[in-house]
Design a protein around this motif. Structure first.
Motif, mmCIF file in Angstrom:
data_model
loop_
_atom_site.group_PDB
_atom_site.id
_atom_site.type_symbol
_atom_site.label_atom_id
_atom_site.label_comp_id
_atom_site.label_asym_id
_atom_site.label_seq_id
_atom_site.Cartn_x
_atom_site.Cartn_y
_atom_site.Cartn_z
ATOM 1 N N LEU A 15 -12.039 -4.635 11.521
ATOM 2 C CA LEU A 15 -11.912 -5.701 10.704
ATOM 3 C C LEU A 15 -13.413 -5.634 9.594
ATOM 4 O O LEU A 15 -14.370 -5.374 9.963
ATOM 5 N N ARG A 16 -13.161 -5.988 8.502
ATOM 6 C CA ARG A 16 -14.279 -6.125 7.486
ATOM 7 C C ARG A 16 -15.037 -7.559 7.706
ATOM 8 O O ARG A 16 -16.414 -7.382 7.428
ATOM 9 N N ARG A 17 -14.484 -8.312 8.059
ATOM 10 C CA ARG A 17 -15.085 -9.693 8.644
ATOM 11 C C ARG A 17 -16.199 -9.578 9.900
ATOM 12 O O ARG A 17 -17.098 -10.424 9.933
ATOM 13 N N ALA A 24 -10.853 -13.899 13.713
ATOM 14 C CA ALA A 24 -11.522 -13.361 12.584
ATOM 15 C C ALA A 24 -10.071 -13.024 11.592
ATOM 16 O O ALA A 24 -10.569 -12.828 10.398
ATOM 17 N N CYS A 26 -15.920 -18.929 14.512
ATOM 18 C CA CYS A 26 -15.248 -18.369 13.482
ATOM 19 C C CYS A 26 -14.870 -19.130 12.379
ATOM 20 O O CYS A 26 -14.467 -18.708 11.213
ATOM 21 N N PRO A 83 -7.333 -13.351 8.750
ATOM 22 C CA PRO A 83 -7.230 -14.272 7.813
ATOM 23 C C PRO A 83 -5.925 -15.140 7.739
ATOM 24 O O PRO A 83 -5.018 -14.853 6.944
ATOM 25 N N SER A 87 -19.391 -7.362 11.462
ATOM 26 C CA SER A 87 -20.351 -6.669 11.052
ATOM 27 C C SER A 87 -20.428 -5.092 11.724
ATOM 28 O O SER A 87 -20.111 -5.193 12.670
#
Length: 819
Positions: A331-333, A393, A138, A395, A335
């Protein structure tokens, strides 16, 4: 210089993560044990259930394979003798098992503690290796200033080490190797998917199959599921051909792993085929295992389930991991494809616990007595994988930038580690407490006291008699004392049992239950026939034996001067011997008469009277001689029962250990004998028999058989060598359990051998004096070695295809130099 400094920093972060994962996991386990009063803090040991009755003794037996009568292929300490490699492959093949040989038997509680702590620590270590790879995946462009963020993964590694599965099955350490190796196998798989050839994957999977075939099977299934999960997230139209090649490499390396593990895989499956697999059943009486909603309780701290009668899986891995795993799906990160694939894996595993047929699939379609969700650790792993994926993942960089002047992230990491430590510590404590309440851990004092009762006797025998013989016992510390203390014994309890031996000993009146058989209930006749030269007693001793040593605890060792060698010549007119009578004394008459070619009544049956009912009853008879008298009763009921003879307690009955022939004593001719049976609860007796052993007839017959015994000159390393005289019309008869792994040579030539009484080896040969030898090699090992060598060559060709070309070129160059 800057690149070197960066690499050094990254290396130190990784080393700190790995070392911390190991040592914090070990420390956490120590705190759990300390909270319940375990050694080295207080008196409790880790001896409980299968650890006490199987695994601990098997670990102790490793030391006896190096020097003595036993070898890695065969042990005379189990059930009259049996395949050791199969047992080794099932229970002991983990390289970590050999740690225990450095501890003396009387300090073996320390050996088990160290082995447990090392395995728990290794679980944390291997998960930290896998989680570190996830982090690097990641964060492909590492930042030296922020590389310390990776330590946020440490709580997940510690959670993995202390999962409920590891706590609940801490008495079955052989399964923990699967927990250790799973992260390494999947790390190898990740590297294979990333373009590597799969060396780590092959070696880790091979090790998994070697350590334990069953957890290897479980790990193999989950690895295939994990591969599908990763392919769902990785494969696109553009990369389809590349990942198709990866799948082919996965299949090839999996086959290589199986081939490299073949010597032990073949050995354990062959050994199981002689016992455990003969009793395999597949039932699907119900569609589901439990109401699905009840499974939710297993996601709570301290949810203990009795492992022997469990209905639910041990899957708890911490509240922190559960929260982070749920956060993964937000999580947006990440898929949508990865989220859906992860949800599919979770659903499949939950359905496996819930649906009977899926559960059986994970268990290789075998029905076990308890421990019905042995694969539950893969669910805990996947939850912790999702939690680690979430942490990787998040931020953190933007978070750090906002709080650049304050150690907020460090405080969060410490807080998270503290929460996880308390959470998993309390959960582990609750599970250990549950086991303690249900089954009781042996105390250090109890273990040492039991050794004091038996070990001085066996040590005395072994130090004063270096011949080849068996030792029987009518009391025990555990079910495998012979393997613990290093003598050639009668009893054994394991999943690699020998069904024919268990069946025979039961028909001869010995105690036998489940996979366990014993020497309890033997008589002078069976002791002598089976080569039992010494017998350990804690009850009155028949005059047939000579007492040689006693302890202050009331136990004694006795010499049986009439014991046969385990190989001798005898008529044995017919190898087919029918021992299907309910009367074990009659079966003993038949067995000895069939071997000796006689027609004598060694046991006779006096008339006796019965009074009473199922709650309490009596037998009475008048003694006709001073020969030893025995009692046998048969019942479907289980009840702790006292047996009194003329008012004096003679023993107990109707438990697993006492459902066998009981010695009542010797009496004066004409003496009235009253036998009172006092069960704790009502007992239905289906059959009862009192028998008198004519020791004069027995001694005469045994004397005739002993004239042509094998004179054993060498009995080391599971090999027997010596000489034997075979009279005209007789055969070579043994009390060695029949096994195709034996090679018998007479006068240097290999000869065939047969089975008699459906159990033992017999050999037909010409009359006269012969040299004879017995050598054992575990069935399946030779075939496994052939497969291993072929696979090894294929592995070299696969991983180092240029090596043969280099050798060929070098060989040609040498030839040209010679020219």
């Amino acid at each position: 210089m800057k690149n070197k400094a960066k690499k050094k920093t990254f290396l130190w972060v990784d080393v700190l993560l790995y070392a911390s994962a190991f040592f914090i996991s070990v420390t956490g386990m120590l705190f759990i044990l300390k909270s319940r009063g375990f050694y080295p803090f207080k008196d409790n040991t880790l001896f409980i259930m299968d650890m006490q009755s199987q695994f601990m003794e098997f670990l102790a037996s490793l030391r006896y394979t190096i020097n003595g009568d036993n070898s890695i292929f065969y042990s005379w300490s189990r059930s009259l003798g049996g395949n050791y490699l199969g047992l080794y492959a099932y229970y002991l093949a983990s390289p970590l098992s050999w740690i225990t040989i450095f501890f003396p038997v009387d300090k073996f509680y320390a050996a088990i503690l160290v082995l447990t702590l090392v395995k728990i620590g290794c679980c944390g270590l291997t998960f930290s290796l896998f989680a570190s790879y996830l982090w690097n995946r990641c964060h492909p462009v590492p930042d030296t200033d922020h590389c310390w963020q990776k330590l946020i993964l440490l709580p997940m590694a510690v959670s993995y080490a202390l999962i409920s599965y590891n706590m609940a099955y801490s008495f079955c350490l052989m399964w923990i190797d699967g927990v250790i190796l799973l992260p390494l196998i999947l790390l190898g798989l990740e590297k294979l998917l990333n373009g590597q050839k799969g060396l780590l994957y092959t070696l880790a999977l091979t090790t998994s199959f070697i350590c334990n075939y069953f957890t290897g099977y479980i790990v193999g299934i989950f690895t295939a599921i994990y591969l599908l999960f990763r392919l769902c997230t990785l494969v696109t139209r553009q990369t389809l051909s590349f990942y198709l090649g990866r799948v082919l490499r996965f299949a090839a390396t999996t086959l290589l792993a199986i081939g490299l593990a073949s010597p032990l895989l073949f050995a354990v499956l062959k050994d199981l085929a002689s016992g455990r697999l003969t009793a395999v059943t597949y039932r699907a009486d119900t569609i589901t295992n439990f109401p699905f909603v009840q499974l939710l309780a297993q996601f709570t701290n301290g949810s203990y389930i009795n492992p022997l009668y469990e209905a639910f899986p041990n899957i708890y891995c911490g509240y922190t991991a559960l929260v982070l795993a749920l956060l993964f799906f937000t999580l947006r990160r990440v898929s949508l494809r990865e989220k859906l694939a992860a949800a599919g894996v979770i659903l499949l595993l939950l359905l496996s616990f819930y649906l009977t047929r899926l559960n059986y699939f994970w268990q290789a379609f075998m029905e076990f007595t308890g421990f019905s969700h042995r694969y539950a650790f893969v669910f805990s792993f996947f939850v912790l994988y999702l939690a680690s994926r979430t942490l990787s993942a998040l931020p953190f960089n933007s978070f750090i930038a906002k709080w650049s002047n304050k150690p907020v992230l460090q405080l969060i990491a410490l807080l998270l580690m503290g929460v996880v430590s308390v959470d998993m510590g309390l959960n582990g404590r609750a599970i250990i407490l549950g086991l303690e309440n249900d089954y009781d851990y042996d105390t250090l004092t109890f273990y040492q006291d039991n050794l004091a009762v038996i070990k001085p006797l066996t040590d005395d025998i072994l130090s004063n008699d270096n011949g080849f013989y068996r030792v029987n016992q009518d009391f025990e510390y555990a079910n495998n004392d012979a393997m613990l203390l290093g003598f050639n014994g009668m009893a054994h309890y394991s999943s690699t049992f020998n069904q024919t031996v268990n069946s025979l000993t039961s028909r001869l009146g010995f105690a036998q239950a489940h996979y366990w058989n014993s020497g309890h209930g033997s008589t002078p006749l069976t002791d002598s026939l089976l080569g039992v030269k010494y017998h350990l007693f804690n009850t009155p001793t028949p005059s047939f034996y000579t007492k040689i040593k006693a302890t202050e605890y009331g136990t004694s060792s006795c010499l049986n001067e009439n014991a046969l060698s385990i190989v001798y010549s005898a008529p044995l007119p017919d190898r087919k011997i029918n021992l299907d009578n309910d009367n074990p004394f009659l079966n003993q008459n038949i067995l000895l008469n069939s071997i000796a070619g006689t027609d004598l009544e060694y046991f006779t049956f006096p008339d006796f009277e019965f009074t009473g009912n199922e709650s309490a009853w009596s037998y009475s008879f008048t003694a006709g001689s001073d020969w030893p008298v025995y009692l046998y009763m048969q019942s479907p009921d289980f009840s702790s029962t006292k047996v009194l003879v003329n008012g004096t307690e003679a023993g107990s009955y109707f438990t697993h250990e006492t459902n066998c022939i009981l010695y009542l004593g010797s009496f004066t001719p004409g003496e009235k004998v009253l036998i009172d049976i006092l069960p704790a609860t009502s007992v239905r007796v289906e059959y009862a028999q009192i028998a008198v052993l004519n020791t004069v007839l027995l001694e005469n017959t045994l004397l005739n058989l002993r004239t042509n015994e094998m004179r054993i000159t060498d009995h080391k390393g599971a090999k027997l060598k010596g000489t034997i005289y075979v009279p005209e019309g007789q055969k070579i008869v043994t009390s060695i359990p029949y096994d195709i792994g034996w090679t018998v040579k007479i006068d240097g030539k290999k000869v065939p051998f047969q089975k008699y009484a459906e159990t033992f080896i017999a050999i037909e040969t010409e009359a006269g004096e012969h040299d004879i030898s017995f050598t054992y090699l575990s069935p399946g090992f030779s075939t496994g070695m052939i497969v291993f060598l072929i696979t090894l060559i294929l592995s070299v060709l696969y991983f180092q295809p240029d090596i043969f070309r280099i050798l060929l070129v070098k060989g040609r160059k040498n030839d040209s130099d010679i020219m």
